[in-house]
Design a protein around this motif. Structure first.
Motif, short mmCIF file in Angstrom:
data_model
loop_
_atom_site.label_atom_id
_atom_site.label_comp_id
_atom_site.label_asym_id
_atom_site.label_seq_id
_atom_site.Cartn_x
_atom_site.Cartn_y
_atom_site.Cartn_z
N ASP A 55 10.33 0.60 66.40
CA ASP A 55 10.41 1.59 67.48
C ASP A 55 11.24 2.80 67.06
O ASP A 55 10.89 3.95 67.38
N ALA A 56 12.34 2.57 66.36
CA ALA A 56 13.19 3.68 65.93
C ALA A 56 12.46 4.58 64.93
O ALA A 56 12.58 5.81 64.99
N VAL A 57 11.69 3.98 64.02
CA VAL A 57 10.94 4.77 63.05
C VAL A 57 9.80 5.52 63.74
O VAL A 57 9.56 6.70 63.47
N ALA A 58 9.10 4.83 64.66
CA ALA A 58 7.98 5.46 65.37
C ALA A 58 8.45 6.65 66.19
O ALA A 58 7.72 7.65 66.32
N ALA A 59 9.67 6.58 66.74
CA ALA A 59 10.19 7.68 67.55
C ALA A 59 10.37 8.94 66.72
O ALA A 59 10.18 10.06 67.22
N VAL A 60 10.70 8.79 65.44
CA VAL A 60 10.83 9.95 64.56
C VAL A 60 9.47 10.39 64.06
O VAL A 60 9.15 11.59 64.02
N ALA A 61 8.63 9.42 63.68
CA ALA A 61 7.30 9.75 63.15
C ALA A 61 6.43 10.47 64.17
O ALA A 61 5.58 11.28 63.82
N GLU A 62 6.68 10.18 65.44
CA GLU A 62 5.89 10.82 66.51
C GLU A 62 6.06 12.33 66.51
O GLU A 62 5.14 13.07 66.90
N HIS A 63 7.20 12.80 66.05
CA HIS A 63 7.48 14.23 66.08
C HIS A 63 7.43 14.88 64.70
O HIS A 63 7.61 16.10 64.58
N ASP A 64 7.20 14.10 63.66
CA ASP A 64 7.16 14.67 62.31
C ASP A 64 6.20 13.84 61.45
O ASP A 64 6.46 12.68 61.16
N SER A 65 5.11 14.44 61.03
CA SER A 65 4.07 13.72 60.28
C SER A 65 4.51 13.38 58.86
O SER A 65 3.81 12.64 58.17
N ARG A 66 5.65 13.89 58.44
CA ARG A 66 6.13 13.55 57.10
C ARG A 66 6.74 12.15 57.04
O ARG A 66 7.07 11.67 55.96
N VAL A 67 6.89 11.51 58.18
CA VAL A 67 7.39 10.14 58.22
C VAL A 67 6.20 9.19 58.31
O VAL A 67 5.37 9.30 59.23
N ARG A 68 6.10 8.26 57.39
CA ARG A 68 4.97 7.35 57.30
C ARG A 68 5.47 5.90 57.41
O ARG A 68 5.96 5.32 56.44
N PRO A 69 5.38 5.29 58.60
CA PRO A 69 5.76 3.87 58.71
C PRO A 69 4.77 2.99 57.95
O PRO A 69 3.56 3.21 58.00
N VAL A 70 5.29 1.99 57.25
CA VAL A 70 4.47 1.02 56.53
C VAL A 70 4.89 -0.36 56.99
O VAL A 70 6.03 -0.77 56.79
N ILE A 71 3.97 -1.09 57.63
CA ILE A 71 4.27 -2.41 58.15
C ILE A 71 3.72 -3.45 57.18
O ILE A 71 2.52 -3.50 56.92
N GLY A 72 4.60 -4.27 56.64
CA GLY A 72 4.19 -5.28 55.67
C GLY A 72 3.36 -6.38 56.30
O GLY A 72 3.32 -6.56 57.52
N ASP A 73 2.70 -7.16 55.45
CA ASP A 73 1.85 -8.25 55.93
C ASP A 73 2.65 -9.47 56.35
O ASP A 73 2.21 -10.25 57.21
N LYS A 74 3.81 -9.66 55.76
CA LYS A 74 4.61 -10.87 56.00
C LYS A 74 5.79 -10.56 56.90
O LYS A 74 6.35 -9.46 56.84
N PRO A 75 6.20 -11.53 57.73
CA PRO A 75 7.40 -11.33 58.54
C PRO A 75 8.64 -11.25 57.66
O PRO A 75 8.69 -11.84 56.57
N GLY A 76 9.64 -10.53 58.13
CA GLY A 76 10.85 -10.34 57.33
C GLY A 76 11.94 -11.31 57.71
O GLY A 76 11.86 -12.01 58.72
#
Length: 463
Positions: free
Chosen positions: A114-135
């Motif tokens: 959520d914290a990353v998405a809140a920044v990415a929503e306003h700046d396309s230079r932020v690219r969230p990458v969600i891994g396949d495995k739980p952390g």
């Protein structure tokens, strides 16, 4: 009564013998380590006299006409308190026109997402990458997920990213660091800039000991290491790796970052050197004379510092010996530096023996006064070794003071002297933890991301 006195004398004689043996063992260990450090200092002084200053003005670098495309990788597990502030600060600070921030997240870490998405929503230079495995998996696994996303993005857009820059979620970036990487990455597939730990005034002894160690390492030892042509281990942050090098490692090992390693950054630098890729430790200053470096808070509690140092010691000095071995002959400089990397556990044994010897000398002195029995004299050989060690210790403390003073000012330079004792205590506790971790690895336990809680500077987070 005579029997008790005889037994007391026997016990006291045994204590004296034990103390002498502990003292001799510690003294010889310190002598070897002290001579090793002195050789580094003398080699550094020779290099400095030949080369002059190790700093270069930013304007003197050969900058490309068109800024190259750079990708900044930020692995993030349980980083909700800091990741948003770090990303916003980096986006506002970077003086480079062609970069993208990749943030590695996990599907079971909703707060960070959520914290990353809140920044990415306003700046396309932020690219969230969600891994396949739980952390958490490992940091290397997280980095590999971002690498795959970068390759897919480049293929889809028909562009080529020149280099990957590594950062952590608590890092304070310098505005011109990407400019430095862009200027050097064509000549040096590995570029590392200095890391300068921030000192927490509320935990000056523990957080400050990192400042002392990095001030000395990143102003002298890493510069010398690169100058000697030895493999340059990366610090995990503030470093750029060419995509050509990462692709080569992927071709050889299946992934560019080794997911079974606790210190993937350290190993990557040495593996790259073994493949013939050159490296640069870049001490560059901006127009204001300020060193272009990464700044961040390091652990400020004893427990957190021991955890972090234990992981470093396990990955570098213990497991690293098994995993990457030694350099091929005749790479004497590389052998020397790897030996220094791996001497930590042995140094801690000598250190523990020294503290036990100090305690033993105190107990023996009290016993001799109480019984009236004269203490045995210290032999001339041991006295000579102790005298030499005292001189080497004084030299080492002076070197540490000078390095810290130049980076943080004279007050912190003075603090570096008592912090040397704190560093010793942390190292001994970390060695115990490292041995336990190493034994679990030998027993087949999978590596796990043993991270510490991070803090981002309040004044930047609020800006």
């Amino acid at each position: 009564m005579g029997g008790w006195l005889a037994m007391g004398e026997l016990v006291l004689a045994g204590l004296d013998a034990l103390v002498r043996e502990l003292t001799l063992f510690a003294a010889v260990g310190f002598l070897i380590g002290g001579i090793d450090d002195l050789l580094i200092d003398l080699t550094w002084l020779s290099h400095r006299l030949r080369q002059g200053t190790t700093r270069r003005p930013l304007r003197d670098l050969r900058h490309p006409r068109v800024p190259g495309r750079l990708a900044v990788f930020v692995p993030a597990w349980d980083e909700a308190p800091v990741i948003g502030a770090m990303l916003r600060t980096a986006l506002a600070r970077f003086e480079h026109s062609n970069f993208r921030l990749y943030v590695g997240c996990y599907p079971n870490d909703g707060a960070t997402l959520d914290a990353v998405a809140a920044v990415a929503e306003h700046d396309s230079r932020v690219r969230p990458v969600i891994g396949d495995k739980p952390g958490p998996t490992t940091k290397a696994d997280n980095l590999n997920a971002m690498w795959r996303a970068l390759r897919d993005d480049d293929a889809a857009a028909g562009v080529a990213t020149r280099a990957v820059v590594l950062h952590d979620a608590e890092d304070v970036v310098h505005p011109f660091e990407l400019v430095v990487f862009d200027a050097l990455i064509d000549r040096y597939p590995l570029v590392q800039i200095p890391v300068l730990p921030l000192i927490d005034p509320a935990a000056r002894l523990i957080s400050g000991h990192y400042a002392d160690e990095f001030a000395e390492s990143h102003s002298r030892q890493m510069v010398l290491r690169a100058a000697l042509g030895a493999g340059l281990p990366l610090s995990g942050v503030g470093c750029a790796i060419s995509t050509e090098l990462l692709a080569s490692l992927e071709e050889r090992h299946g992934t560019p970052f080794d997911q079974t390693s606790l210190t993937e950054d350290y190993e990557l630098g040495l593996r790259a050197g073994a493949l013939g890729f050159s490296a640069c430790f870049a001490r560059v200053e901006d127009a204001n004379g300020r060193l272009i470096a990464v700044r961040a808070f390091f652990p400020a509690t004893l427990e957190a510092a021991v955890r972090q140092k234990g992981r470093w010691m396990t990955g570098i000095a213990l497991a690293g010996w098994d995993r990457i071995g030694w350099a091929r002959a005749p790479q004497v400089a590389d052998h020397w530096m790897r030996m220094r990397d791996r001497r930590g556990p042995l140094a801690v044994v000598a250190l523990a023996a020294a503290y036990l010897a100090i305690l033993g000398w105190g107990l023996a002195a009290v016993a001799h006064v109480a019984t009236g029995i004269a203490a045995p004299p210290v032999g001339p050989g041991l006295r000579l070794v102790l005298t030499v060690n005292a001189g080497l210790l004084a030299w080492r403390l002076v070197c540490r003071f000078v390095a810290t003073q130049r980076t943080y000012g004279w007050r912190e330079g003075l603090w570096s002297v008592p912090r040397a004792i704190v560093a010793n205590i942390i190292a001994m506790l970390a060695a115990i933890r490292a041995v336990g971790q190493y034994l679990r690895i030998l027993a087949g336990a999978p590596p796990r991301w043993d991270k510490t809680a991070h803090v981002f500077p309040d004044e930047l987070a609020a800006s």
